[in-house]
Design an enzyme around this catalytic site. Sequence first.
Site, PDB file in Angstrom:
ATOM      1  N   CYS A 105      -2.327  44.412   1.866  1.00  0.00           N
ATOM      2  CA  CYS A 105      -1.847  43.518   0.789  1.00  0.00           C
ATOM      3  C   CYS A 105      -1.728  44.309  -0.509  1.00  0.00           C
ATOM      4  CB  CYS A 105      -2.817  42.357   0.591  1.00  0.00           C
ATOM      5  SG  CYS A 105      -3.064  41.333   2.056  1.00  0.00           S
TER       6      CYS A 105
ATOM      7  N   CYS B 219     -22.980  32.827  11.022  1.00  0.00           N
ATOM      8  CA  CYS B 219     -22.612  34.176  11.446  1.00  0.00           C
ATOM      9  C   CYS B 219     -21.601  34.771  10.473  1.00  0.00           C
ATOM     10  CB  CYS B 219     -22.055  34.174  12.871  1.00  0.00           C
ATOM     11  SG  CYS B 219     -20.483  33.286  13.019  1.00  0.00           S
TER      12      CYS B 219
ATOM     13  N   CYS C 230     -18.416  32.881   9.581  1.00  0.00           N
ATOM     14  CA  CYS C 230     -18.563  31.884   8.514  1.00  0.00           C
ATOM     15  C   CYS C 230     -18.408  32.554   7.154  1.00  0.00           C
ATOM     16  CB  CYS C 230     -19.941  31.224   8.588  1.00  0.00           C
ATOM     17  SG  CYS C 230     -20.341  30.463  10.164  1.00  0.00           S
TER      18      CYS C 230
ATOM     19  N   ASP D 235     -30.745  64.129 -18.609  1.00  0.00           N
ATOM     20  CA  ASP D 235     -30.729  64.332 -20.059  1.00  0.00           C
ATOM     21  C   ASP D 235     -32.117  64.821 -20.462  1.00  0.00           C
ATOM     22  OD1 ASP D 235     -29.679  64.035 -22.775  1.00  0.00           O
ATOM     23  OD2 ASP D 235     -31.127  62.393 -22.932  1.00  0.00           O
TER      24      ASP D 235
ATOM     25  N   ASP E  49     -31.214  57.879 -21.329  1.00  0.00           N
ATOM     26  CA  ASP E  49     -31.834  56.716 -21.954  1.00  0.00           C
ATOM     27  C   ASP E  49     -31.205  56.299 -23.276  1.00  0.00           C
ATOM     28  OD1 ASP E  49     -32.707  58.845 -23.537  1.00  0.00           O
ATOM     29  OD2 ASP E  49     -34.591  57.830 -24.017  1.00  0.00           O
TER      30      ASP E  49
END
Length: 823
Positions: A16, A89, A92, A509, A708
């Site tokens: 698609c 399952c 579904c 870092d 950080d």
Amino acid sequence: MDKVIFSVQGMTCASCVNRVEKMVGKLEGVHSVTVNLASNQAQVEVDPTKVTSEKVIQVIEKLGYKAKNIDDKETKKRKLLFSVKGMTCSSCVNRVEKAISKVIGVGSVNVNLAANQAQVESVEIGFDPAEVIKAVEKLGYEASLIEEDQENVSDQDENEQETIKLKKDFTYGAVVTLIVLFGSIPHMMEGWGPWVPKFMSNPLFLLLLTSYVQLVPGWRFYRNSYKVLKNKSADMNVLVAMGTTSAWVYSGAMTLFPTTLTQMGFPYQLYYDVTTVITTLILLGRYFEAKAKGKTSTAIKKLMSLQAKTARVIRDGKELDVTVDQVQIDDETIVRPGERIPVDGVVIKGKSAIDESMLTGESIPVEKTVGDEVIGATINKSGSFTFRATKVGKETALAQIIRMVNEAQGSKAPIQRIVDLISAYFVPAVVVVAFISFIVWYFVGPEPSLIFALTTFIAVLIIACPCALGLATPTAIMVGTEKGAENGVLIKDATSLELAHKTNTVVLDKTGTITEGKPKLTDLLTTGIVSEEELLRIVASVETASEHPLGEAIVQAAKEKDLKLDEVTFFEAIVGHGLVSQIDNMEVLVGNAKLMEKYNIQFEDYLEKSEQIADQGKTPMYVAINGQFAGIIAVADTLKKNTVQAVQSLKAMGIEVIMLTGDHKRTAHAIAKEAGIDHYIAEVLPEHKAEEVEKLQGKGKVVAMVGDGINDAPALAQADLGIALGTGTDVAMETANITLMRGDIIGVVTALRLSKATMRMIWQNLGWAFGYNVVLIPVAAGLLYPLFGILMNPMLAGAAMAFSSVSVILNTLRLRRFKSNIV
């Protein structure tokens, strides 16, 4: 060129995507097209003078998809969690995902069979949660929106209720099945069972009991089959219903019309024992499965139970006991020894040792004093203290951890999408195989061929188990993410958990990651223009306008000497170089060699001394006053206590460790050597960190970046895997795939080892699930009968099918014993 984003609904696979990209790309004025199947969006770079959005939409809709233009303001995403009941399952899962993805405003959807939940990411404009519920209910399942404060609680209650109901159905079914088995002995074995009461072996009595098992305990299979067949689909319930109904109907017809059927050539055979045993065994499997699934979320249940119920706050000078949900931001709250901290905040009076193991995995209590942050649900071990509430309700660290783990468990790993694609064709393929086996054995099977053909037909339908396929990955993801939370490792999604095991290079870092990020003044070297004390006073005055950790260390040193600091009249930070400022009619430069060279400051005579300081792992900073070189001031940052151990463990795992820093090469070399790091990249400007990561990726390395700070965010985003320290900035944590709550890199080792253990578990589960079906379906179809005379009894098929799903979950639960095994 303009970039326009389109919502594209109805895409289901890669083909698609290819069709949309190909057709839109042919339009004159379209420069590039990128279609994302996960978000159901297409990003198109267009020349607005040659092509309009309406034209692009027309082309997409000609392909059979729905499309609309999304403005930037509409691209804001939010994640919602829905409870979905009735899935059994992977078939579904596929149906629910497809139905939800077609709802207007849905960007992406992940349905988790193990958690019975659907995680929907949507754009805020044009999206209605009620439409999602309608789409799911149209398929025959039950759905409801889970509010954030209801997460886990309602689901746990529902799961417990379902488990109780399954136990009840199994118990009643088992009692009746035992009676049917006892009464079937004379029909199964000639000459056996003269001691069985005649009424118990009466076919009508057996039909009555079997009908009870089929229509009461086994009614769930018919109910669920009707729902999916109504939507022109099929799942595990259909296979079970077809198999047991075939045996039940044949036996019932033979009981009610024996003469007619035998004269027509149908052999007299009763399958009541097969019907009841299969139904009961599958119910037993579902019960064990439900109980085991309940055990996969114990960590989150434990976290939720840790929340304090009340808090002692000070209002209008009085101490009041209030419920936690009544605590407000800025409330002063008292915590005594042994009590749980109710919400997040900052200590304003007193000190204590706090047990934060539930959050970080660190067993040693952490000392807290005035100015330190405390986290809700952690335990005060010793002294009393007062703190000011800064985060309450859904904003607390505990609430965010629970939400993050929920989202991770609701997400889908890339490997699961392959499984889902296979599962979509599984049930129809099994039905085809069952009919083929029936037809083949009806014509070539041994007499009575009809019974032989019916036996293989039922066995094939019963033995197939898409449940095991559907549970293999999500159960492992659930346990893996929760084990991470237990160890202070918060994993953003399943993709991050899967990706982590591929990491072969970790980039660290330096400041705040490898080191404490709290440097101290170590050296003062003056050229004689000013004294050492005056040099410190001037530089400290300048650094009061800076937020850099190195500057804070200098200011702190000046305060300890009670030096009077001047007011800064001008201040400019030059990224990657240093700063230029003015105090008391003096122009002051503080920075590296590049800054000195930029302002033509002569400092060459002090290069050797600077290099000696750098060789000791210290950071030298050059100082110039009014255009003259005034001296060198140096600070040093110490390694975090677990840095060396973490680096050794990463290297033992065969992972290359690289340090990234803006420091001088000599300083970087000294720090890297102390940490045991063999490779480092020094003198990197903050804005160039992402480029360095990209260079490593260009060499074929799978890179995990650990940082950080705000300036680490681009590098975290660029890396294959971004890992942020929980002690860092919110920006870094938002960008990262994994957040380490302990604030040191030992968590990197835990994260990577956990990823490897989880992926190993997933592959084991998939190997069992696929292998089970590949081997046993042909056996059930009678493939071994011509060679060895082996034919699978449908009752054995039912037992094997029930065991398959349970075995996958039990195997996954072994992951709960995970330990990082740090070197």
